[in-house]
Design a protein around this motif. Structure first.
Motif, PDB file in Angstrom:
ATOM      1  N   ARG A  68       1.714  -3.371   2.604  1.00 51.75           N
ATOM      2  CA  ARG A  68       1.189  -2.063   2.220  1.00 51.75           C
ATOM      3  C   ARG A  68       1.295  -1.036   3.339  1.00 51.75           C
ATOM      4  O   ARG A  68       1.193   0.158   3.094  1.00 51.75           O
ATOM      5  CB  ARG A  68      -0.283  -2.181   1.799  1.00 51.75           C
ATOM      6  CG  ARG A  68      -0.498  -2.827   0.455  1.00 51.75           C
ATOM      7  CD  ARG A  68      -1.880  -2.513  -0.086  1.00 51.75           C
ATOM      8  NE  ARG A  68      -2.937  -2.864   0.837  1.00 51.75           N
ATOM      9  CZ  ARG A  68      -3.551  -4.036   0.854  1.00 51.75           C
ATOM     10  NH1 ARG A  68      -3.204  -4.971  -0.016  1.00 51.75           N
ATOM     11  NH2 ARG A  68      -4.506  -4.296   1.721  1.00 51.75           N
ATOM     12  N   PHE A  69       1.451  -1.489   4.575  1.00 49.81           N
ATOM     13  CA  PHE A  69       1.418  -0.571   5.716  1.00 49.81           C
ATOM     14  C   PHE A  69       2.683  -0.763   6.552  1.00 49.81           C
ATOM     15  O   PHE A  69       2.897  -1.830   7.118  1.00 49.81           O
ATOM     16  CB  PHE A  69       0.175  -0.848   6.574  1.00 49.81           C
ATOM     17  CG  PHE A  69      -0.164   0.248   7.539  1.00 49.81           C
ATOM     18  CD1 PHE A  69       0.603   0.466   8.674  1.00 49.81           C
ATOM     19  CD2 PHE A  69      -1.264   1.059   7.327  1.00 49.81           C
ATOM     20  CE1 PHE A  69       0.283   1.468   9.568  1.00 49.81           C
ATOM     21  CE2 PHE A  69      -1.602   2.069   8.209  1.00 49.81           C
ATOM     22  CZ  PHE A  69      -0.821   2.273   9.340  1.00 49.81           C
ATOM     23  N   LEU A  70       3.528   0.261   6.613  1.00 46.33           N
ATOM     24  CA  LEU A  70       4.770   0.189   7.390  1.00 46.33           C
ATOM     25  C   LEU A  70       4.654   1.082   8.619  1.00 46.33           C
ATOM     26  O   LEU A  70       4.404   2.286   8.507  1.00 46.33           O
ATOM     27  CB  LEU A  70       5.962   0.643   6.546  1.00 46.33           C
ATOM     28  CG  LEU A  70       6.301  -0.186   5.310  1.00 46.33           C
ATOM     29  CD1 LEU A  70       7.581   0.335   4.668  1.00 46.33           C
ATOM     30  CD2 LEU A  70       6.443  -1.663   5.655  1.00 46.33           C
ATOM     31  N   ILE A  71       4.823   0.491   9.794  1.00 43.66           N
ATOM     32  CA  ILE A  71       4.886   1.255  11.037  1.00 43.66           C
ATOM     33  C   ILE A  71       6.360   1.585  11.274  1.00 43.66           C
ATOM     34  O   ILE A  71       7.197   0.690  11.418  1.00 43.66           O
ATOM     35  CB  ILE A  71       4.315   0.453  12.224  1.00 43.66           C
ATOM     36  CG1 ILE A  71       2.830   0.163  11.976  1.00 43.66           C
ATOM     37  CG2 ILE A  71       4.493   1.228  13.526  1.00 43.66           C
ATOM     38  CD1 ILE A  71       2.198  -0.713  13.041  1.00 43.66           C
ATOM     39  N   VAL A  72       6.675   2.869  11.294  1.00 40.22           N
ATOM     40  CA  VAL A  72       8.061   3.331  11.382  1.00 40.22           C
ATOM     41  C   VAL A  72       8.312   3.841  12.789  1.00 40.22           C
ATOM     42  O   VAL A  72       7.682   4.816  13.234  1.00 40.22           O
ATOM     43  CB  VAL A  72       8.346   4.452  10.357  1.00 40.22           C
ATOM     44  CG1 VAL A  72       9.821   4.830  10.380  1.00 40.22           C
ATOM     45  CG2 VAL A  72       7.916   4.013   8.966  1.00 40.22           C
ATOM     46  N   PRO A 120      -2.700  -8.411   8.553  1.00 40.42           N
ATOM     47  CA  PRO A 120      -2.015  -8.690   7.288  1.00 40.42           C
ATOM     48  C   PRO A 120      -1.610  -7.381   6.616  1.00 40.42           C
ATOM     49  O   PRO A 120      -2.249  -6.350   6.805  1.00 40.42           O
ATOM     50  CB  PRO A 120      -3.092  -9.414   6.460  1.00 40.42           C
ATOM     51  CG  PRO A 120      -4.386  -8.915   7.021  1.00 40.42           C
ATOM     52  CD  PRO A 120      -4.146  -8.728   8.496  1.00 40.42           C
ATOM     53  N   THR A 121      -0.548  -7.416   5.872  1.00 39.07           N
ATOM     54  CA  THR A 121       0.024  -6.282   5.097  1.00 39.07           C
ATOM     55  C   THR A 121       0.711  -5.255   5.978  1.00 39.07           C
ATOM     56  O   THR A 121       1.260  -4.288   5.458  1.00 39.07           O
ATOM     57  CB  THR A 121      -1.028  -5.563   4.222  1.00 39.07           C
ATOM     58  OG1 THR A 121      -1.875  -4.747   5.039  1.00 39.07           O
ATOM     59  CG2 THR A 121      -1.858  -6.562   3.429  1.00 39.07           C
ATOM     60  N   VAL A 122       0.708  -5.425   7.323  1.00 39.81           N
ATOM     61  CA  VAL A 122       1.367  -4.476   8.206  1.00 39.81           C
ATOM     62  C   VAL A 122       2.731  -5.012   8.619  1.00 39.81           C
ATOM     63  O   VAL A 122       2.842  -6.163   9.053  1.00 39.81           O
ATOM     64  CB  VAL A 122       0.521  -4.184   9.460  1.00 39.81           C
ATOM     65  CG1 VAL A 122       1.270  -3.251  10.415  1.00 39.81           C
ATOM     66  CG2 VAL A 122      -0.816  -3.575   9.069  1.00 39.81           C
ATOM     67  N   LEU A 178       2.887   4.825   5.191  1.00 40.66           N
ATOM     68  CA  LEU A 178       4.009   4.825   6.117  1.00 40.66           C
ATOM     69  C   LEU A 178       3.572   5.624   7.336  1.00 40.66           C
ATOM     70  O   LEU A 178       3.174   6.800   7.218  1.00 40.66           O
ATOM     71  CB  LEU A 178       5.255   5.461   5.503  1.00 40.66           C
ATOM     72  CG  LEU A 178       5.970   4.626   4.427  1.00 40.66           C
ATOM     73  CD1 LEU A 178       5.438   4.982   3.051  1.00 40.66           C
ATOM     74  CD2 LEU A 178       7.480   4.850   4.483  1.00 40.66           C
ATOM     75  N   PHE A 179       3.635   5.008   8.508  1.00 43.64           N
ATOM     76  CA  PHE A 179       3.094   5.598   9.734  1.00 43.64           C
ATOM     77  C   PHE A 179       4.201   5.631  10.780  1.00 43.64           C
ATOM     78  O   PHE A 179       4.578   4.595  11.333  1.00 43.64           O
ATOM     79  CB  PHE A 179       1.904   4.762  10.199  1.00 43.64           C
ATOM     80  CG  PHE A 179       1.209   5.288  11.432  1.00 43.64           C
ATOM     81  CD1 PHE A 179       1.506   6.526  11.967  1.00 43.64           C
ATOM     82  CD2 PHE A 179       0.229   4.529  12.055  1.00 43.64           C
ATOM     83  CE1 PHE A 179       0.858   6.996  13.084  1.00 43.64           C
ATOM     84  CE2 PHE A 179      -0.436   4.984  13.174  1.00 43.64           C
ATOM     85  CZ  PHE A 179      -0.118   6.226  13.695  1.00 43.64           C
ATOM     86  N   ALA A 180       4.717   6.809  11.070  1.00 42.47           N
ATOM     87  CA  ALA A 180       5.724   6.961  12.123  1.00 42.47           C
ATOM     88  C   ALA A 180       5.020   7.246  13.438  1.00 42.47           C
ATOM     89  O   ALA A 180       4.097   8.065  13.501  1.00 42.47           O
ATOM     90  CB  ALA A 180       6.668   8.108  11.785  1.00 42.47           C
ATOM     91  N   ARG A 190      15.925  -0.297   9.386  1.00 40.90           N
ATOM     92  CA  ARG A 190      16.018  -1.749   9.454  1.00 40.90           C
ATOM     93  C   ARG A 190      14.647  -2.350   9.709  1.00 40.90           C
ATOM     94  O   ARG A 190      13.716  -1.657  10.127  1.00 40.90           O
ATOM     95  CB  ARG A 190      16.986  -2.176  10.557  1.00 40.90           C
ATOM     96  CG  ARG A 190      18.437  -1.762  10.301  1.00 40.90           C
ATOM     97  CD  ARG A 190      19.321  -2.123  11.467  1.00 40.90           C
ATOM     98  NE  ARG A 190      20.714  -1.735  11.227  1.00 40.90           N
ATOM     99  CZ  ARG A 190      21.652  -1.719  12.156  1.00 40.90           C
ATOM    100  NH1 ARG A 190      21.355  -2.077  13.405  1.00 40.90           N
ATOM    101  NH2 ARG A 190      22.891  -1.367  11.860  1.00 40.90           N
ATOM    102  N   GLU A 191      14.537  -3.624   9.483  1.00 38.63           N
ATOM    103  CA  GLU A 191      13.278  -4.331   9.722  1.00 38.63           C
ATOM    104  C   GLU A 191      13.009  -4.440  11.217  1.00 38.63           C
ATOM    105  O   GLU A 191      13.931  -4.467  12.038  1.00 38.63           O
ATOM    106  CB  GLU A 191      13.331  -5.726   9.096  1.00 38.63           C
ATOM    107  CG  GLU A 191      13.451  -5.729   7.578  1.00 38.63           C
ATOM    108  CD  GLU A 191      12.216  -5.175   6.911  1.00 38.63           C
ATOM    109  OE1 GLU A 191      11.104  -5.413   7.423  1.00 38.63           O
ATOM    110  OE2 GLU A 191      12.351  -4.493   5.885  1.00 38.63           O
ATOM    111  N   GLY A 192      11.733  -4.527  11.555  1.00 42.36           N
ATOM    112  CA  GLY A 192      11.324  -4.734  12.934  1.00 42.36           C
ATOM    113  C   GLY A 192      11.113  -3.428  13.676  1.00 42.36           C
ATOM    114  O   GLY A 192      11.474  -2.349  13.212  1.00 42.36           O
TER     115      GLY A 192
END
Length: 925
Positions: free
Chosen positions: A624-628, A756-758, A740-742, A796-798
């Motif tokens: 649910r939470f993507l660090i960009v 979890p979820t990040v 989405l958190f840049a 990309r991932e990571g």
């Protein structure tokens, strides 16, 4: 000055009867302004000022012709003036004048605005009655009632807001509707903070309406009189005092202004916050939905996807973008209509070509109902109504369209009634009617027998005049003779100078010109009197019949609005289909879960101006939470914004810019993207940033989508990291919204392994090897120090562990010596090597060198007589081991020790940190 009498005295007396800013008083063929009003109007509209004498005094005077009043009114009202209009009528004693209407920003009927023109009323129920009619619990805040009326289209909508965030929600709704005039209720007028928030978000004129208009009993009676008791019950506001009070105030104000617009307000619609996606003012601005950050229409989402061919269709499309829906059935219906139009290409273009001839029926209906429509407007109504059968036939004859929701849209309009009204109007009004409705020449023969007799007699008399010159030439052997008419001489016979002495004795001279003489004869004078009587009679009869016809059309406002809304909806849907086909957009799958899965997604605006690199996006219950992370200018913001816009477009009912998409419906979209100082309001960049973050943390829910483009960058590094870290934990653990958190704080990427979820994703650069999906690591093979970095715009991932900021500085044109020195300093920092402070030579000639201590976050002097701590601003720093901590700083440290971080809400924690920082900075200064 002596008290004015006569016309000026009458003007001043009428002006005293109204609270309008200006008064336009009819004096024969002109509307006149006197005294201060004349000076104001002359300055605003560039009119000539003359003087009018009254009782020995002179008063400024400016005027406009009766037939030209409307554009001048429009210009004055758009400048924020309320203008009273006093019309003249005949009495047994001569002329009499009275104020017949007051034109305000929200009650201007004849407007050139493409957008809706809302008049709003806002009331507050301090006892906290909820939209359901129940009292809110103590401490939950006030309840607000809102009513919006667009008298140019007859739209009327009401709602209620309650709970602790009701005031913020109120400002958001006002920003969304963008009213031109607001009527604040008695309780709202005293709330300076709320009014200031409203003024910051809208340009609306604030008007104080009568307090008793907001009274519950009177308001309820007004609403029921307008819509009926059953309607109030059926739309669910019978027990909603706040909504009813706001609605009653709007109706009362419209009636009081005398515009007659109540006749066009035939339908009441109550809407709830749960029906629409919450889009606060900040989000609408950041996503550039209807205008860019610079305030331009071009470059906005609306201008990009707007292919409508009617003003009503464009207005509806804009409404959809500003107020996305949460009702899946309605969205699926729109999607199916767009799909049908996308597949039936020829039928779609035929439909758009047909609609291209449609006028704005909703606004024409209001003009007819208010008595401001002219004969040309009635013809435009007829022409537009006549399109409905053609549209209906087109849909029915195309299998793909006939099987889609488009058939239901067309069927909702009464084709037979529309055709009958169109035929009646076409049979009544001539093809090219005059602009004025008082001078005759409006109606076709056969419309009215009595009128036909007068028209026949008038035409017969005119024919006698038209053939007089030929008869007179033959009778008297004159060659240079003509018959004409003007306002000064009336009808006359003009004879050339060479033959003027040869005219018969019955010719009576009336004027001598340089090369001719003008005469009249008894027969011509008699015929002129007859024509004038017939013209007056014809004008009166046609005007009476025209008003009757216009009134009958106004009584069919509901029909006109229904047809107009259907045509507008077809136009808006065709626009979405057109854009989808031209740009290869896909129909998204809608569902009620957390998943947001986009394959090869694109930004709908950016893809129009550049060769866009598509990207995938996947979020679900476990992600649910993507660090960009990634380099500056690499596309992080675009990637996040396109996620928000794809979600929004899906909840408009549109196709989306992607190869495929599965979109979980959200209850709100919240963004925090950059910040600008608002110094006029006493707010710094960091304060604005924190207020926007606070709003998100308070407002977002598990069903929301949150876009954070940097948090904490407006303060010191460690403060910023701390705030961003705490906000991340709160969003993950408490709010649970899709986020989405840049960020450039690479330290935050560690949360991907702990919470979890990040998950971490990053925007790649050239030379970087592909990272295994979900590995949580990535390489930075392309080193910033080598000055050669290529952005791939691929997500990309990571995580990534650097931002390539120096490369961006180089691209921005920062002088080469600064860029080179930056690379040198960066390399030494990475290697923990000493850095020479250039320009910092001591008297002894020695060079100062410093090393950045990662543990303390400070620079330390290196070499010579030992090491000395240096704050990052270059000032000496006290050594904690020496015990010489400043008392003020020590007090802050003690407070920090006593603070329970785990039990302190993030927003309160941020405020506390900021307060500490200000105390320390104040002491240092």
């Amino acid at each position: 000055m002596t008290e004015a009498t006569g016309i000026v005295g009458e003007f001043l007396a009428l002006k005293a009867e109204t609270d309008a800013d200006l008064l336009a008083m009819q004096c024969g063929d002109f509307y006149e302004f006197f005294d201060d009003d004349a000076e104001t109007v002359a300055e605003e509209l560039d009119l000539k000022v003359s003087q009018k004498s009254s009782h020995g005094s002179s008063y400024p005077m400016a005027g406009v012709p009766v037939d030209d009043l409307t554009p001048y009114l429009k210009a004055l009202v758009e400048r924020g003036y309320r203008v009273a209009v006093a019309d003249q009528h005949e009495t047994a004693d001569g002329h009499a004048r009275e104020i017949t209407r007051v034109v305000t920003p929200g009650t201007l009927v004849d407007t050139g605005r493409e957008n809706a023109q809302y008049l709003a009323a806002v009331v507050r129920d301090s006892e906290g009655r909820s939209p359901s009619g129940n009292r809110t619990q103590s401490g939950d805040g006030d309840a607000y009632g809102l009513a919006f009326a667009d008298i140019t289209t007859g739209q009327f909508q009401v709602t209620s807001l309650d709970g602790p965030d009701a005031a913020a929600d109120l400002v958001t709704e006002l920003y969304r509707f963008d009213p031109v005039e607001i009527l604040p209720g008695p309780d709202v007028r005293t709330d300076d903070d709320l009014l200031e928030g409203v003024r910051e978000r809208t340009d609306a004129t604030m008007t104080l309406h009568a307090t008793n208009a907001f009274a519950p009993g009177r308001a309820r009676h007004t609403v029921r009189e307008q819509f009926g008791t059953e309607t109030v019950e059926s739309v669910g506001i019978a027990d909603d005092d706040a909504a009813v009070r706001a609605a009653g105030a709007v109706l009362s104000y419209v009636e009081e202004t005398g515009q007659g617009a109540l006749a066009s307000i035939t339908r009441l619609r109550a809407y709830g916050a749960t029906d629409h996606v919450a889009l606060d003012a900040t989000t609408q601005r950041n996503l550039e939905l209807t205008e860019t950050m610079q305030g331009d229409r071009d470059g906005s989402l609306f201008s990009t996807i707007d292919h409508t061919v009617t003003s009503a269709g464009g207005r509806l499309l804009r409404e959809w973008l500003s107020r996305p829906r949460r009702v899946r059935g309605e969205l699926t219906r729109r999607q199916s209509a767009v799909a049908a139009l996308a597949e039936a290409a020829m039928a779609r273009e035929d439909l758009r070509e047909t609609l291209d001839g449609a006028y704005d029926l909703e606004r024409l209906a209001s003009m007819a109902a208010t008595g401001s429509a002219d004969a040309g407007d009635l013809l435009r109504i007829a022409d537009t109504l006549a399109l409905l059968p053609a549209v209906d036939d087109l849909v029915e004859s195309t299998d793909r369209l006939a099987e889609s929701p488009l058939a239901d849209i067309v069927a909702g309009a009464d084709r037979e009634a529309a055709a009958d009204l169109a035929a009646d109007l076409d049979a009544a009004i001539v093809d090219d009617p005059p602009d004025t409705v008082t001078q005759g020449g409006l109606f076709r023969r056969g419309y009215d027998d009595e009128l036909d007799e007068v028209i026949a007699a008038h035409e017969e008399a005119e024919e006698w005049i038209e053939t007089l010159d030929e008869r007179e030439k033959r009778r008297h052997g004159l060659t240079h003779l003509q018959v004409d008419r003007n306002k000064t001489d009336g009808y006359y016979i003009q004879v050339g100078k060479s033959e003027a002495d040869d005219v018969p004795d019955e010719y009576e001279g009336i004027k001598t010109l340089k090369n001719s003489e003008r005469f009249t004869i008894p027969e011509l004078e008699e015929k002129e009197r007859e024509i004038l009587r017939l013209e007056e009679r014809r004008g009166e009869m046609e005007y009476d019949r025209f008003r009757d016809l216009r009134e009958r059309v106004g009584e069919r406002a509901d029909l006109l609005q229904t047809v107009g809304r259907a045509l507008a909806e077809l136009d808006a849907l065709a626009s979405l289909a057109t854009h989808a086909v031209r740009n290869d957009w896909a129909r998204p799958e809608l569902h009620d879960g957390q998943a947001l899965s986009v394959r090869q997604g694109r930004h709908p605006v950016v893809e129009q101006t550049t060769e866009f690199v598509p990207n995938d996006l996947h979020m679900d219950e476990d992600r649910r939470f993507l660090i960009v992370t990634g380099p500056n200018m690499s596309g992080k913001s675009t990637y996040m914004r396109q996620a928000a816009l794809i979600t929004l477009l899906a909840q408009v009912g549109s196709f989306v810019p992607a190869e495929s998409a599965r979109v979980g419906l959200v209850d709100g979209i919240y963004t925090r993207v950059g910040a600008l100082d608002e110094l006029a309001q006493g707010r710094s960049t960091f304060m604005v940033e924190m207020q926007e973050l606070s709003n998100i943390l308070h407002s977002a829910s598990e069903e929301s989508l949150v876009i954070l483009d940097e948090v904490g960058r407006g303060t010191a590094t460690y403060d910023g990291i701390s705030i961003a870290w705490a906000a991340t934990e709160y969003l993950v653990n408490q709010v649970r919204a899709k986020t989405l958190f840049a960020t450039h704080y690479h330290e935050l990427t560690a949360l991907g392994d702990e919470l979890p979820t990040v998950e971490n994703v990053h925007v790649a650069v050239a030379g970087e090897p592909d990272s295994p999906a979900g590995s949580g690591t990535s390489s930075h093979a392309a080193d910033e120090s080598d000055g050669d970095v290529t952005f791939l715009r691929t997500v990309r991932e990571g995580p990534t562990d650097r931002s390539y900021g120096i490369h961006v500085a180089d691209l921005a044109g920062v002088p080469e010596p600064v860029v080179d020195r930056s690379r040198n300093v960066l390399e030494r920092l990475r290697e923990d090597e000493a850095i020479e402070v250039r320009g910092g030579e001591q008297e002894s000639g020695e060079t100062t060198q410093v090393v950045f201590d990662l543990d303390s976050g400070q620079f330390e002097r290196s070499g010579g007589g030992g090491e000395e701590r240096v704050a990052t601003d270059g000032s000496p720093d006290r050594d904690p081991e020496r015990g010489d901590i400043d008392p003020d700083a020590e007090a802050v440290v003690e407070e920090l020790r006593d603070l329970d971080v785990n039990e302190t809400p993030p927003v309160e924690l941020m405020a506390t940190v900021q307060a500490w920082q200000e105390r320390l900075e104040g002491h240092d200064s």
